[in-house]
Scaffold this active site. Structure first.
Site, PDB file in Angstrom:
ATOM      1  CG  HIS A  68      38.247  44.712  36.485  1.00  0.00           C
ATOM      2  ND1 HIS A  68      38.840  46.164  36.830  1.00  0.00           N
ATOM      3  CD2 HIS A  68      36.785  45.041  36.563  1.00  0.00           C
ATOM      4  CE1 HIS A  68      37.733  46.701  37.405  1.00  0.00           C
ATOM      5  NE2 HIS A  68      36.772  46.332  36.843  1.00  0.00           N
ATOM      6  CG  ASP A 101      42.170  47.238  36.910  1.00  0.00           C
ATOM      7  OD1 ASP A 101      41.824  46.174  35.841  1.00  0.00           O
ATOM      8  OD2 ASP A 101      41.026  47.809  37.540  1.00  0.00           O
ATOM      9  CB  SER A 168      34.950  49.241  36.124  1.00  0.00           C
ATOM     10  OG  SER A 168      34.876  48.533  37.406  1.00  0.00           O
TER      11      SER A 168
END
Length: 240
Positions: A68, A101, A168
């Protein structure tokens, strides 16, 4: 008696002085992982705002981050020291896994590779540290492993270490600075008041990057910790 007692104290103090360096040398240092954790900035043509996350160097010229972070972006740059970097390094997509992811980036830069923790060393209640670049500046938060769970056919490490926007794709490391997982998101579970910060298990990360983690345990995956398979995520967002 006093003289003997004093001598014993001096002797013990001497032994302590001799033992201290060796004890310090054996202590783990999670900060040794810092050179292998980078800031990732991803944009595209006409974008006024770029995605910003973190990444981890898992092999020479190969960096793992979250999907993402780079989703839909064509211009990806690496800043090895975050905002303090003197220059940006171009990176390119090698591989994507939307379900886990994960994204694998390639670069020609010579960056230090992070060591990996063995799969069997990752245990509940162990101390871990989340390393990344929230806000573009390096930050480390600490906590414990609260659970190891399988969801969506992917093994995750649940931790109490705080995650923030920009974490992230950053590293979750053990006390020795070895990679435990890739930080990905905060999950809120139905019926639970506390949120769990999650990282993708290093075994999943290295399998995705086509590298093996030594001493991988065989057999089926299991659920560990306080959360059961019936505890479905109520809201897996926001991404961290």
């Amino acid at each position: 008696m006093v003289a003997r007692f004093s001598g014993a104290v001096v002797l013990l103090a001497g032994w302590g002085a001799l033992m201290l360096p060796s004890l310090q040398a054996g202590l783990g240092d999670p900060e040794r992982a810092w050179p292998s954790v980078v800031l990732v900035v991803a944009g595209g043509y006409g974008d006024k705002i770029c995605n910003q996350g973190s990444g981890v160097v898992v092999a020479p010229g190969k960096i793992v981050t979250n999907f993402h972070v780079v989703e839909g972006k064509t211009d990806i740059r690496i800043l090895p020291r975050g905002k303090q970097s003197q220059k940006e390094i171009r990176a390119y997509l090698l591989r994507l896994d939307t379900q886990r992811d994960l994204a694998l980036l390639g670069t020609t830069a010579d960056l230090p590779v992070i060591p990996c923790a063995s799969a069997e060393s990752i245990q509940i209640d162990s101390f871990v540290h989340a390393i990344g670049y929230p806000g573009g500046s390096h930050r480390m938060t600490s906590g414990r492993i609260r659970g190891i769970t399988t969801r969506g056919n992917c093994l995750h490490v649940q931790t109490s270490a705080e995650l923030n926007p920009g974490n992230s794709g950053g590293a979750l490391v053990d006390e020795s600075g070895c990679l435990v997982g890739i930080n990905t998101r905060t999950v809120h579970y139905s019926g639970e008041t506390l949120a769990e910060n999650e990282a993708i298990h290093v075994r999943e990360v290295m399998a995705f990057a086509n590298f093996d983690v030594r001493h991988q345990p065989s057999g089926n995956r299991h659920i560990y910790g306080s959360y059961q398979p019936s505890s479905l995520p109520r809201n897996p967002f926001p991404w961290t």
